[in-house]
Design an enzyme around this catalytic site. Structure first.
Site, mmCIF file in Angstrom:
data_model
loop_
_atom_site.group_PDB
_atom_site.id
_atom_site.type_symbol
_atom_site.label_atom_id
_atom_site.label_comp_id
_atom_site.label_asym_id
_atom_site.label_seq_id
_atom_site.Cartn_x
_atom_site.Cartn_y
_atom_site.Cartn_z
ATOM 1 N N CYS A 272 35.096 47.346 44.326
ATOM 2 C CA CYS A 272 35.064 46.389 45.437
ATOM 3 C C CYS A 272 34.489 45.025 45.077
ATOM 4 O O CYS A 272 35.185 44.016 45.124
ATOM 5 C CB CYS A 272 34.279 46.977 46.604
ATOM 6 S SG CYS A 272 35.080 48.389 47.384
ATOM 7 N N ILE A 273 33.217 44.990 44.736
ATOM 8 C CA ILE A 273 32.519 43.702 44.653
ATOM 9 C C ILE A 273 33.073 42.780 43.556
ATOM 10 O O ILE A 273 33.170 41.580 43.761
ATOM 11 C CB ILE A 273 31.005 43.916 44.487
ATOM 12 C CG1 ILE A 273 30.476 44.775 45.636
ATOM 13 C CG2 ILE A 273 30.275 42.577 44.518
ATOM 14 C CD1 ILE A 273 28.998 45.076 45.542
#
Length: 439
Positions: A272-273
């Protein structure tokens, strides 16, 4: 159509199809199975399907006992047969959404999955995308493909977006215990999606559109990426000034308002990040705008592995050694502590660079016994070494990249001559014999 499907959902008589049996899909199976739903799992990976149907798990926080319970119940089955998509009343899409080589969104998995659904789409089905993506994906990418079936959204079938929210390695939060944001293509789709998640999720937050729900997920992860970049940049500054960033953060977080602690590290990891903010920068370019703040954060975070290598070279130089031919043990290849997920882990960048510079490299990770093949990294086959007193004492440097709880801090610090700590793990040590530096 709507009333019939809603009744089936609220009586737990609907069949839930989950497409993509990975770190998002399996927790969702658990959430719906535990509320009495019949679940079909879909994946193109036959090995995953065979493993699940044998009652075994391949994800650490989903146990073999739990998967075997699914198997024994007769209310779960995994399959590679896309023709069976028609059996499900609800289809939840949990497939990867990576970046391509130019760091633009790659929606290949979403598009191919949607094409498979369109071939079997029938009246009365609810389709929900959970994969992280940029705003307008559900409306502009998925819907046109689904409408090739000849069916009409809001009347014949229903469409919604609800971003996955997982925190692997955190026992305090399961898929069922994390509030769920839901956006529908139309009011009917939203009503059904809310009814669905209300059966198995602790709290449902309806929003006005798919785009708001899509943007919500991007905001959550961009917020984290930007704040991690801030502390990473301050770490490099404070290192030069001889100030311990970890002590600074511990002091700052005593303020009961206006501050949330984020921590530096060797780089960003996970699916994600490191990826999601770039969806937003790509979307901004399409709108003729630039997102300089987000792009700067990406630059800071992406150069952290290089900073660690620089600190390692300086550390070894203090001992009169170059990186070349030095024995270096890397602890932790998972992207965060206590998980078996190596996706986008900064450890792979570190390992590549160390091998390129001629280091004699080994690694240990209790959760990743063998180094997996990663499409953006060319690393040799390696297996996790047993973490013994002899192994530690033979190293020119022990590089702590992931601070797993399984690691005995005193054992490591007592038997290592030199340690480079990127996670402030050694603050727990009460016994040390070697030299410790932070990076």
């Amino acid at each position: 159509m709507l009333k019939n499907l809603k009744n089936k959902i609220e009586s737990q008589n609907s069949i839930i199809g989950i497409i993509g049996l990975g770190y998002v899909g399996l927790p969702l199976i658990s959430a719906f199975f535990n509320k009495g739903f019949q679940v079909i799992g879909f994946d193109v990976d036959s090995k995953k399907v065979e493993t699940l149907n044998a009652g075994k798990s391949y994800i650490k926080h989903i146990s073999n006992e739990e998967v075997d319970k699914w198997r024994i119940s007769g209310k779960f089955e995994a399959t590679t047969d896309s023709a069976r998509l028609a059996e499900a009343d609800v289809l939840l899409i949990c497939v990867p959404t990576p970046l391509n080589d130019t760091r633009d969104p790659d929606l290949t998995y979403v598009e191919k999955t949607t094409e498979s659904i369109a071939r079997t789409l029938r009246k009365g089905q609810l389709i929900i995308l959970e994969s992280t993506t940029y705003p307008t994906t559900t409306r502009d990418v998925m819907l046109p493909i689904l409408e090739t079936s000849g069916l009409k959204v809001g009347e014949d079938f229903f469409l919604a977006y609800s971003p996955e929210r997982e925190d692997p390695g955190n026992p305090d939060f399961t898929a069922a215990g994390i509030p769920k944001v839901v956006g529908g293509y139309d009011p009917q789709s939203l009503e059904l999606a809310v009814a669905l998640y209300s059966q198995s999720i602790v709290k449902v937050i309806p929003v006005s559109s798919c785009e708001v729900a899509e943007a919500c997920k991007i905001l959550e992860n961009t917020y984290r990426a930007v704040n991690i970049a801030l502390v990473n940049e301050l770490k490099m500054l404070f290192d030069r000034m001889g100030i311990d960033i970890w002590e600074v953060i511990d002091a700052a977080k005593t303020k009961p308002f206006g501050f949330q602690a984020f921590y530096p590290g060797p780089g960003l990891g996970g699916h994600c990040i490191p990826i999601d903010p770039f969806y937003l920068t790509w979307l901004a370019r399409k709108q003729g705008l630039t997102t300089r703040f987000i792009e700067l954060a990406g630059e800071v975070n992406s150069r952290m592995p290089d900073y660690v290598i620089t600190r390692l070279a300086e550390f070894l130089n203090e001992q009169g050694k170059p990186i070349k031919n030095s024995k270096i043990l890397l602890l932790g290849v998972a992207y965060k502590k206590d998980v078996d997920d190596p996706r986008e882990s900064p450890s792979f960048f570190l390992m590549e660079e160390l091998l390129k510079r001629g280091a004699e490299l080994s690694y240990n990770d209790p959760h990743v016994p063998h180094l997996p093949k990663m499409r953006h990294h060319d690393l040799p086959e390696m297996s996790s070494c047993e973490l013994t007193e002899k192994l530690l004492s033979e190293q020119d440097c022990v590089l702590i990249a992931t601070d797993h709880s399984a690691y005995d801090c005193n054992f490591i610090t007592s038997h290592s001559k030199f340690i480079l700590d990127t996670r402030n793990f050694t603050k727990l040590a009460t016994m040390t014999t070697g030299i410790i530096r932070k990076a």
